[in-house]
Design a protein around this motif. Structure first.
Motif, PDB file in Angstrom:
ATOM      1  N   ILE A  43       0.783  -1.275   0.046  1.00 19.64           N
ATOM      2  CA  ILE A  43      -0.107  -0.125  -0.134  1.00 19.64           C
ATOM      3  C   ILE A  43       0.920   1.323   0.155  1.00 19.64           C
ATOM      4  O   ILE A  43       1.778   1.219   0.447  1.00 19.64           O
ATOM      5  N   ALA A  50      -5.962  -1.504   0.707  1.00 17.83           N
ATOM      6  CA  ALA A  50      -6.734  -2.494   0.135  1.00 17.83           C
ATOM      7  C   ALA A  50      -8.246  -2.507   0.102  1.00 17.83           C
ATOM      8  O   ALA A  50      -9.008  -2.721  -0.793  1.00 17.83           O
ATOM      9  N   TRP A  62      -7.313   2.069  -3.548  1.00 18.64           N
ATOM     10  CA  TRP A  62      -6.232   1.425  -3.200  1.00 18.64           C
ATOM     11  C   TRP A  62      -4.947   1.854  -4.334  1.00 18.64           C
ATOM     12  O   TRP A  62      -5.359   2.049  -5.588  1.00 18.64           O
TER      13      TRP A  62
END
Length: 168
Positions: A43, A50, A62
């Motif tokens: 991330i 997510a 995301w």
């Protein structure tokens, strides 16, 4: 409709011609991804987790770390679902063509994706800005996992992935 599913011939016609608004109500409407769990290869920051692809909010999304070579995000539906249609909502608030090209949508029975079915493959030509990609699965089968994966080292951002179908 036979056994609560469209015949392959009907799906082929709809995919070729586009589905008329008058018939959209016949497609499954419950977004089963909202009941799932999302996991990603990485991330970018706290606000880009997510789970943002399954929160039903198209102003969030995301994004992976910049050094993630082939980033992916997976939705675990919790159990096998007969997936009839997928939608991928591209970034809506910012025009970034790289986020809308060179990716695949895949289905699998296992989280490791050792075996999978590619149901959509986007090449080097970007989807239009603010696109919502909708793909009807021509031969619906039960799968538990849905993955979006980049096929080239480029920036990736997804607002939402929606999964429509029914219990097997």
């Amino acid at each position: 409709i036979q056994n609560n599913a469209w015949p392959k011939e009907a799906i082929d016609i709809m995919e070729s011609a586009g589905l008329e608004l008058d018939f959209k109500h016949l497609l499954p409407t419950e977004n089963l991804a909202l009941k799932g769990i999302a996991t990603a290869s990485s991330i970018y920051a706290e606000g880009f987790k997510a789970l943002k692809i399954i929160d039903d909010i198209t102003s969030s999304g995301w994004s992976p770390k910049g050094d993630d070579i082939l980033p992916w995000v997976i939705i675990d539906l919790g159990k096998p679902i007969i997936i009839e249609r997928l939608e991928l909502v591209t970034r809506q608030e910012l025009d970034q063509p790289d986020t809308r090209k060179n990716f695949e949508l895949q289905l699998s029975d296992s989280f490791d994706f050792k075996t999978y079915k590619t149901i959509f493959k986007k090449d080097d030509n970007a989807l239009n800005y603010q696109s919502i990609l909708s793909t009807i699965i021509s031969e619906p089968k039960p799968y538990r996992f849905v993955r979006a994966i980049k096929t080239k080292k480029e920036y990736f951002f997804i607002n939402e992935i929606r999964v429509f179908g029914k219990d097997k």
